[in-house]
Write a protein that holds these residues in place. Structure first.
Motif: not given
Length: 130
Positions: A51-57, A99-111
């Motif tokens: 499950r995608i729980t968050g992230g940072n750009d 925003g809550c949608i994953v894009g190309q400028d996300i640096a870290v994605l938390n799962l």
């Protein structure tokens, strides 16, 4: 993009780096709290559901649930909002968040691992921390 995978049942987490744009295409346009198949990340994660729980750009702004865009927005925040600490009584401040949608400028994605697959993954599901 760095992928931070946490396994709540064992209390462990693992960070992997994915540079292959073809594998990252499967993550783009997904929203927070959506479940993805682990095979998207690699063959070692086959059978896992995450499950995608968050992230940072790339500039460090955190993703926020409920903001349906893949860009950065500025919200007026007050006491009780996530990502804001009030300095004076009644203070409000406009802060930038993703925003809550994953894009190309996300640096870290938390799962987070929802369902564990057949094979154990070293450093994630093979051990346990109390």
């Amino acid at each position: 993009m760095k992928i931070n995978i946490a396994c709540p049942s064992t209390g462990l987490q693992k960070v992997i780096e994915i540079d292959d744009e073809k594998r990252l295409q499967n993550l783009y346009e997904r929203r927070m709290a959506q479940e993805i198949d682990g095979a998207v990340l690699g063959d070692e994660f086959a059978g896992y559901v995450m499950r995608i729980t968050g992230g940072n750009d790339k500039q460090g702004f955190p993703m926020r649930q409920g903001i349906l865009t893949n860009t950065r927005v500025r919200l007026l925040m007050h006491k009780g909002h996530k990502g804001y600490r009030q300095r004076r009584a009644g203070e409000r401040k406009r802060k930038s968040i993703r925003g809550c949608i994953v894009g190309q400028d996300i640096a870290v994605l938390n799962l987070a691992v929802v369902k564990i697959g057949d094979e154990q993954i070293a450093g994630l599901t093979d051990d346990s921390v109390p």
